[in-house]
Write a protein that holds these residues in place. Structure first.
Motif: not given
Lengths: 178, 178
Positions: A120, A139, A155-160, B133, B135-136, B138-140, B143-144, B151, B154, B156
């Motif tokens: 994150l 996934i 690589r997943l980056i969730i920005a916020g 996706s 689902e992605l 949703r996951i995001r 997690v956030a 968030a 994101h 990926l």
DNA sequence: TTGTCTGCAAACACTTTGCACTTTT
DNA sequence: AAAAGTGCAAAGTGTTTGCAGACAA
């Protein structure tokens, strides 16, 4: 062992050597020593002290930061900028560090013995918060196979905005490249 | 620099203006014109031709590529390097383009009117394959919220070898920074 | 007119490289 | 001794900036 062309390791994907999760009991130092040996590279004072220093600080960092830290150490514990960059590259190749690019410069984090995770990223204070998700890996593999793609890493980056900055309602919000 | 390093929109997150999904019927050109207007910016020949050109090419591209393409056009359709960079920045602010960093340089892709998606990145031929996706997402969000994080977006990127390169068994495999 | 833009050249941040000298093996 | 490594200074990339003249509004 080293089939893969030793590209200056812009890769965040450990190479063949790194993939051999041989001896998890080795210390980073030992592992690096082994890496150097199998590559016909030498164990110099600089390489030793860099691995030593990095192993003792479990945070995300960039090359310039590391260089500055080394320079501030008491002992003649100093290495030149080129050597620091070169050694970081080797540590990535050795699977000790993982590299990612944020805000225009390379950020390193420990990889050896650490589980896969993602981040994150707070665009306000630039902090990185780690998390991991098995679902995500699922996934990733599903998507990859759908496209006949061989996934090596992701690589997943969730920005916020992080919890702290949200409450601080910082005026200086700004956003950086990811 | 100032307190807030005024990073000229290195962000891949559309700003407030961009978030107003007001009129989806507008053409990119119209939308950009509106953006400029609300910002007290001017509609110059250069800005017009850059938006025009970019809107006509629906591929991923970087600043230098765009600059080269503009220079190869018949008409005096030319803009200087600084102007191209400045305009791309504005287009990101306007929500027309999305920016990401791959292999050390900024890559742009269309954002206006395009659904959220992520990428498969071939480290061999550097091609980007899009996928999306739910689902992605949703996951995001899950997690956030777990981290009390807000968030905003994101990214990926799944790195690996694409179907084509796998069959070609390209000798020149190498991996780039992501 | 008035304030924004443009293009040029120069500056920049981060990283890499050529090369002579120093060290490890 | 031979080969690899180090540090210095210089070169690179990709991108940004100061500024004077050019141009929208």
């Amino acid at each position: 062992m080293a089939t893969v062309p030793a590209v200056a390791s812009d890769n965040f994907i450990p190479d063949d050597f790194a993939l051999n999760k041989v001896d998890v009991a080795m210390t980073p130092q030992e592992r690096f020593a082994e890496f150097l040996q199998t590559r016909g590279k030498r164990s110099t004072r600089q390489r030793q002290m860099i691995v030593e220093h990095v192993s003792g600080h479990h945070e995300h960092f960039d090359a310039e930061q590391l260089l500055a830290e080394l320079r501030s150490t008491p002992e003649g514990a100093r290495a030149s900028r080129p050597t620091v960059y070169r050694t970081l590259t080797e540590m990535v190749e050795a699977g000790l560090l993982k590299k990612m690019v944020l805000g225009g410069r390379a950020i390193y984090e420990h990889d050896y013995g650490y589980p896969q995770h993602d981040h994150l990223y707070c665009t306000s204070c630039h902090s990185l918060i780690e998390f991991s998700s098995d679902e995500l890996t699922r996934i990733r593999d599903a998507v990859a196979s759908q496209h006949h793609f061989r996934a090596q890493s992701h690589r997943l980056i969730i920005a916020g905005i992080c919890a702290h900055c949200r409450s601080t309602r910082s005026k200086s919000r700004h956003q950086d490249r990811v």
